[in-house]
Design an enzyme around this catalytic site. Sequence first.
Site, PDB file in Angstrom:
ATOM      1  N   CYS A  85      32.571  20.869 -61.964  1.00  0.00           N
ATOM      2  CA  CYS A  85      33.506  21.643 -60.905  1.00  0.00           C
ATOM      3  C   CYS A  85      32.945  21.689 -59.518  1.00  0.00           C
ATOM      4  O   CYS A  85      32.725  20.625 -58.961  1.00  0.00           O
ATOM      5  CB  CYS A  85      34.163  22.878 -61.645  1.00  0.00           C
ATOM      6  SG  CYS A  85      35.449  23.700 -60.536  1.00  0.00           S
ATOM      7  N   HIS A 202      35.991  22.008 -67.141  1.00  0.00           N
ATOM      8  CA  HIS A 202      34.754  22.784 -67.729  1.00  0.00           C
ATOM      9  C   HIS A 202      34.553  22.589 -68.961  1.00  0.00           C
ATOM     10  O   HIS A 202      35.059  23.317 -69.981  1.00  0.00           O
ATOM     11  CB  HIS A 202      34.987  24.240 -67.339  1.00  0.00           C
ATOM     12  CG  HIS A 202      35.061  24.689 -65.702  1.00  0.00           C
ATOM     13  ND1 HIS A 202      33.984  25.219 -65.401  1.00  0.00           N
ATOM     14  CD2 HIS A 202      35.868  24.811 -64.849  1.00  0.00           C
ATOM     15  CE1 HIS A 202      33.930  25.400 -64.036  1.00  0.00           C
ATOM     16  NE2 HIS A 202      35.255  25.312 -63.697  1.00  0.00           N
ATOM     17  N   GLU A 204      31.870  23.435 -70.657  1.00  0.00           N
ATOM     18  CA  GLU A 204      31.243  24.593 -71.166  1.00  0.00           C
ATOM     19  C   GLU A 204      32.044  25.613 -71.594  1.00  0.00           C
ATOM     20  O   GLU A 204      31.825  26.439 -72.361  1.00  0.00           O
ATOM     21  CB  GLU A 204      30.259  25.264 -70.227  1.00  0.00           C
ATOM     22  CG  GLU A 204      30.792  25.804 -69.137  1.00  0.00           C
ATOM     23  CD  GLU A 204      31.413  25.320 -67.823  1.00  0.00           C
ATOM     24  OE1 GLU A 204      31.847  25.847 -66.956  1.00  0.00           O
ATOM     25  OE2 GLU A 204      31.520  23.946 -67.964  1.00  0.00           O
TER      26      GLU A 204
END
Length: 226
Positions: A85, A202, A204
Amino acid sequence: MTVAVIQFGGSNCDRDAVRALAHLGIDAERVWHEDGLPEDASGILIPGGFSYGDYLRAGAMAARSPVMAEVREAADEGVPVLGVCNGAQIGCESGLTDGVFTTNESARFQCEHVFLRVENADTPWTRAYDEGDVVEIPIAHGEGRFEITAERYERLVAEDRVLFRYCDAEGNVTDEANPNGSTGNVAGILGKRDTVAVLMPHPERATLPDVGGTDGQGVLRGFDGE
């Protein structure tokens, strides 16, 4: 040996990244950009957020931090580097990869789950998948539209450096499945080495089973060296 998660003023996904990596058994620690890279860093993750408030352009100011010269040097030596990002924006701005990320076609911030098709499964970041697999990973950005000249885009494709494209649940790459207007529905690309990658979604946030699913685990396993 530890993955260095670089924290700038305005980073807000650094703790998420450390926790996700720890869940996978990968040692990680947050590193304040002014402190430079640890000598024993086995990998580098540039996390999401709004470094320096996205002034000038998203990622432009962080890209000029002295630590990014160290990151480029480490990348040239083969150290795995992943920008996510805002980290992808910083990566492009600092020359780790081609292209830029700019204002979404909608001209608004978008936070939603999207589908991605794996374009190249022969990289550290995608070896957990097969080419053509469809994964679901969230986005959260206002400047996520990937832009690149036609000539450089053709080179990316020819060199098999497109990692992911936005698609629908069946893997069809269409305009309707493109959340931000990115050239070629591109969601993630490689640098000159396949150990360097940037992506707008993302991973994560799709790693912990109880929070957002687990489709992003394979991306972060690019740091485990197996």
